[in-house]
Design a protein around this motif. Structure first.
Motif, PDB file in Angstrom:
ATOM      1  N   ASN A 121     -12.983   0.840   8.456  1.00 24.12           N
ATOM      2  CA  ASN A 121     -12.142   0.103   9.406  1.00 24.12           C
ATOM      3  C   ASN A 121     -12.695   0.288  10.817  1.00 24.12           C
ATOM      4  O   ASN A 121     -13.175   1.364  11.168  1.00 24.12           O
ATOM      5  CB  ASN A 121     -10.705   0.643   9.315  1.00 24.12           C
ATOM      6  CG  ASN A 121      -9.721  -0.252  10.049  1.00 24.12           C
ATOM      7  OD1 ASN A 121      -9.850  -0.463  11.246  1.00 24.12           O
ATOM      8  ND2 ASN A 121      -8.769  -0.793   9.317  1.00 24.12           N
TER       9      ASN A 121
ATOM     10  N   ASP B  92       0.813  -1.221   0.000  1.00 25.27           N
ATOM     11  CA  ASP B  92       0.000   0.000   0.000  1.00 25.27           C
ATOM     12  C   ASP B  92       0.843   1.265   0.000  1.00 25.27           C
ATOM     13  O   ASP B  92       0.542   2.241  -0.662  1.00 25.27           O
ATOM     14  CB  ASP B  92      -0.877   0.053   1.267  1.00 25.27           C
ATOM     15  CG  ASP B  92      -2.147  -0.764   1.079  1.00 25.27           C
ATOM     16  OD1 ASP B  92      -2.327  -1.300  -0.027  1.00 25.27           O
ATOM     17  OD2 ASP B  92      -2.928  -0.859   2.041  1.00 25.27           O
ATOM     18  N   LYS B  93       1.881   1.239   0.793  1.00 30.16           N
ATOM     19  CA  LYS B  93       2.498   2.519   1.133  1.00 30.16           C
ATOM     20  C   LYS B  93       3.407   3.036   0.025  1.00 30.16           C
ATOM     21  O   LYS B  93       4.064   2.300  -0.696  1.00 30.16           O
ATOM     22  CB  LYS B  93       3.272   2.392   2.439  1.00 30.16           C
ATOM     23  CG  LYS B  93       4.605   1.670   2.345  1.00 30.16           C
ATOM     24  CD  LYS B  93       5.279   1.643   3.690  1.00 30.16           C
ATOM     25  CE  LYS B  93       6.500   0.761   3.667  1.00 30.16           C
ATOM     26  NZ  LYS B  93       7.528   1.180   2.751  1.00 30.16           N
TER      27      LYS B  93
ATOM     28  N   ASN C  92      -2.547  12.821   6.598  1.00 27.68           N
ATOM     29  CA  ASN C  92      -3.643  11.889   6.863  1.00 27.68           C
ATOM     30  C   ASN C  92      -4.733  12.497   7.745  1.00 27.68           C
ATOM     31  O   ASN C  92      -5.454  11.789   8.446  1.00 27.68           O
ATOM     32  CB  ASN C  92      -3.087  10.601   7.482  1.00 27.68           C
ATOM     33  CG  ASN C  92      -2.456   9.709   6.422  1.00 27.68           C
ATOM     34  OD1 ASN C  92      -3.142   9.006   5.700  1.00 27.68           O
ATOM     35  ND2 ASN C  92      -1.138   9.808   6.286  1.00 27.68           N
TER      36      ASN C  92
ATOM     37  N   PHE D 210     -11.413   3.234  12.648  1.00 28.73           N
ATOM     38  CA  PHE D 210     -11.524   4.520  11.952  1.00 28.73           C
ATOM     39  C   PHE D 210     -11.805   5.655  12.944  1.00 28.73           C
ATOM     40  O   PHE D 210     -12.642   5.533  13.835  1.00 28.73           O
ATOM     41  CB  PHE D 210     -12.638   4.464  10.909  1.00 28.73           C
ATOM     42  CG  PHE D 210     -12.837   5.761  10.171  1.00 28.73           C
ATOM     43  CD1 PHE D 210     -11.931   6.148   9.185  1.00 28.73           C
ATOM     44  CD2 PHE D 210     -13.905   6.603  10.482  1.00 28.73           C
ATOM     45  CE1 PHE D 210     -12.117   7.360   8.505  1.00 28.73           C
ATOM     46  CE2 PHE D 210     -14.085   7.807   9.806  1.00 28.73           C
ATOM     47  CZ  PHE D 210     -13.180   8.181   8.812  1.00 28.73           C
TER      48      PHE D 210
ATOM     49  N   THR E  31      -2.911   4.085   9.053  1.00 31.71           N
ATOM     50  CA  THR E  31      -3.736   3.478   8.003  1.00 31.71           C
ATOM     51  C   THR E  31      -5.078   3.027   8.580  1.00 31.71           C
ATOM     52  O   THR E  31      -6.142   3.322   8.018  1.00 31.71           O
ATOM     53  CB  THR E  31      -2.995   2.268   7.375  1.00 31.71           C
ATOM     54  OG1 THR E  31      -1.717   2.712   6.934  1.00 31.71           O
ATOM     55  CG2 THR E  31      -3.767   1.704   6.204  1.00 31.71           C
ATOM     56  N   ASN E  32      -5.034   2.343   9.703  1.00 29.05           N
ATOM     57  CA  ASN E  32      -6.264   1.819  10.307  1.00 29.05           C
ATOM     58  C   ASN E  32      -7.216   2.911  10.779  1.00 29.05           C
ATOM     59  O   ASN E  32      -8.435   2.747  10.742  1.00 29.05           O
ATOM     60  CB  ASN E  32      -5.929   0.922  11.501  1.00 29.05           C
ATOM     61  CG  ASN E  32      -5.352  -0.411  11.055  1.00 29.05           C
ATOM     62  OD1 ASN E  32      -5.498  -0.801   9.892  1.00 29.05           O
ATOM     63  ND2 ASN E  32      -4.682  -1.098  11.976  1.00 29.05           N
TER      64      ASN E  32
ATOM     65  N   THR F 147      -7.538   5.899   9.521  1.00 30.94           N
ATOM     66  CA  THR F 147      -7.955   6.849   8.479  1.00 30.94           C
ATOM     67  C   THR F 147      -8.704   6.198   7.324  1.00 30.94           C
ATOM     68  O   THR F 147      -9.123   6.884   6.400  1.00 30.94           O
ATOM     69  CB  THR F 147      -6.722   7.599   7.918  1.00 30.94           C
ATOM     70  OG1 THR F 147      -5.760   6.639   7.458  1.00 30.94           O
ATOM     71  CG2 THR F 147      -6.086   8.459   8.991  1.00 30.94           C
ATOM     72  N   LYS F 148      -8.840   4.872   7.379  1.00 32.54           N
ATOM     73  CA  LYS F 148      -9.513   4.151   6.301  1.00 32.54           C
ATOM     74  C   LYS F 148     -10.978   3.968   6.680  1.00 32.54           C
ATOM     75  O   LYS F 148     -11.283   3.245   7.649  1.00 32.54           O
ATOM     76  CB  LYS F 148      -8.840   2.799   6.113  1.00 32.54           C
ATOM     77  CG  LYS F 148      -8.892   2.281   4.696  1.00 32.54           C
ATOM     78  CD  LYS F 148      -7.990   1.075   4.553  1.00 32.54           C
ATOM     79  CE  LYS F 148      -7.776   0.731   3.097  1.00 32.54           C
ATOM     80  NZ  LYS F 148      -6.709  -0.268   2.951  1.00 32.54           N
ATOM     81  N   GLU F 149     -11.864   4.603   5.969  1.00 34.65           N
ATOM     82  CA  GLU F 149     -13.273   4.508   6.305  1.00 34.65           C
ATOM     83  C   GLU F 149     -13.740   3.051   6.251  1.00 34.65           C
ATOM     84  O   GLU F 149     -13.342   2.303   5.362  1.00 34.65           O
ATOM     85  CB  GLU F 149     -14.114   5.383   5.372  1.00 34.65           C
ATOM     86  CG  GLU F 149     -15.137   6.171   6.172  1.00 34.65           C
ATOM     87  CD  GLU F 149     -15.617   7.433   5.471  1.00 34.65           C
ATOM     88  OE1 GLU F 149     -16.788   7.779   5.705  1.00 34.65           O
ATOM     89  OE2 GLU F 149     -14.838   8.061   4.736  1.00 34.65           O
TER      90      GLU F 149
END
Lengths: 327, 327
Positions: A49, A19-20, A174, A52, A42-43, A45-47
């Motif tokens: 999740n 991903d990164k 982020n 989130f 990541t966890n 900011t990912k809708e």
């Protein structure tokens, strides 16, 4: 959230790697520390999740001394105060016989330090009050442009940790708001923090003296008074977070036991959260100190890191580069 | 900057009319007030203009009571405190004979007010301390969801001025950071200000009580203490701006002499600046009061508006709509 800095499974690591962007946190070595940070961001900011966190709640708080910039061989604000005393000395002949000024002007820091908190407070009050906020602001900027660190010869605002600057940028990219929550003086930090860290004055929380509004010769000014307003250290840090920020942090970084309460307060949140402690382990590129140091004393933080799941960042191994001026 | 609220020339007006999106500030009547605001924002945000202000310095400060929401027939925070006293009364049988509680519970506000500042402070301290910050936050939210204004029957957070909400949005759309700088309690405002105004907790400056960090049964909490920390009113407003924001505002709005120092401080800037005073002139849609009112007392502000070039906003004529619920 627990488990934010647990070792990742192969699958998770592979996913993050895929991903990164390869330029993420370039001064951080590949490894658990870097990956746990990226994993958490990541966890959160990912809708969709389960961890989130809405943008409005993405609050990240950073200590300054020893966390965002160096603090050895003495707090840089103290170096500033000493230089100011020297600059002010010609107007104060009485200091030739008056402690702690006498010792300070003679370069006898041992005697100054023997004066304890009282002596330090006298030095700080003498140099941080008796002028307008605008005048003080200019004095700090002038000092920052000229004074240099005794070990590296660099300006103090170059003594910022490159990996932490990258982390601040990464968090902001982020949707995190980045705040300084420091025991240092807010009027000392604000004049240069925006340029050094990208953190504006209204996101700098720190210790402060009282100020008074006055109209002098028709001109409104704020006078800096020789009176403590707020000490943003230890149990004062969660208090400062409440009074100045008004939201509990999701991400908190510190390096000494002065940050313990702030980390503990963050870790008590029912929302996802991440705590990290910068451990000064590199005596070559920077300084190595923890349990026995008076500056940046770190003991409780190390003892309780596992209990609270705080990430201990090992400066020697986790950071490829400490300062941007390193070759 | 002088001349920010001078009557515009025909040429300037025509240019603004042509430039502006027709939906800008829709609740503001066409006229000098609206145009001077748009003119200022346009001039400070257009690169190359002599009044251009960099994004980092676009700080806008707003009083709350009587400026962003109504403050009659009593400050809404006082209405909250009174409701809390009533709710707490069953646990305090001693209040049946103890002033100011006795009078308050009997609905005898005249006797309460006769107790002066001391009585009000007792009421505020009793209802704003002795609990954790989280508990207080919940109490404010619960009250806001249920209590209603005696004249309109609307929830208090619906009593916000629609033209000011539009102004906040307009400023933010132009890179301004919007702050509340209010004499009201910061812990009372933050729970609802984000939703009502789009202003996050860390951009709310207000009066506050001291808080204390404690770990109770293993849980870190912040206890609200019955001790004043900061009064953000009159000369306290520029002090609050310095301590919490750290930059001098470019745009400042108030409505009472409690905002005079903040407006004066803004107007003393060498950078472009704009000061405005909301004048309560509409006894039908809202309330009409100024020089003789104890709530929102406005006298010095009116007398010196011309000297400082402050825009006086006439609510009756300048605002097509005051509240969003108006037909």
């Amino acid at each position: 959230m627990l488990g934010c800095n647990r070792p990742q499974t192969n699958k998770e690591t592979a996913k993050i790697e895929a991903d990164k962007d390869t330029v993420l946190l370039p001064s951080w070595s590949e490894g658990t520390s870097k990956h746990s940070i990226i994993n958490f961001v990541t966890n959160t900011t990912k809708e969709g999740n389960s961890d989130f966190v809405p943008v409005a709640d993405r609050i990240a708080c950073f200590d300054n001394d020893g966390c965002l910039w160096a603090e050895q061989p003495m707090y840089f604000q103290l170096a500033f105060a000493i230089d100011q005393i020297k600059a002010m000395a010609p107007q104060h002949p009485e200091w030739k016989t008056k402690q702690p000024f006498k010792a300070l002007l003679e370069g006898d820091m041992k005697t100054v330090m023997a004066g304890g908190e009282k002596a330090l407070l006298q030095i700080v009050m003498t140099t941080h009050s008796g002028m307008t906020t605008d005048e003080f602001d200019k004095t700090v900027k002038d000092w920052m442009a000229t004074a240099t660190h005794p070990k590296t010869g660099k300006h103090y605002n170059e003594m910022v940790y490159q990996p932490m600057v990258e982390l601040l940028n990464y968090l902001r990219a982020n949707g995190y708001k980045t705040f300084i929550v420091s025991g240092g003086g807010v009027d000392f930090m604000r004049p240069w923090a925006e340029l050094a860290y990208g953190i504006p004055p209204y996101q700098v929380v720190g210790s402060s003296g009282k100020v008074k509004y006055e109209v002098v010769d028709g001109k409104p000014v704020l006078q800096k008074l020789p009176e403590i307003n707020f000490i943003d250290d230890k149990e004062g840090k969660p208090v400062g977070i409440h009074q100045y920020i008004g939201k509990r942090p999701v991400f908190t970084a510190g390096n000494s036991d002065g940050d313990y309460a702030m980390l503990q307060y963050t870790s008590a949140s029912t929302a996802p959260h991440f705590g990290m402690i910068i451990h000064h382990t590199d005596s070559v590129r920077e300084y190595a100190y923890d349990r026995k140091s008076s500056i940046g004393h770190l003991e409780k933080g190390l003892d309780d890191a596992a209990k609270y799941n705080w990430l201990i960042v090992d400066m020697k191994t986790d950071w490829k580069k400490i300062f941007s001026f390193e070759k």
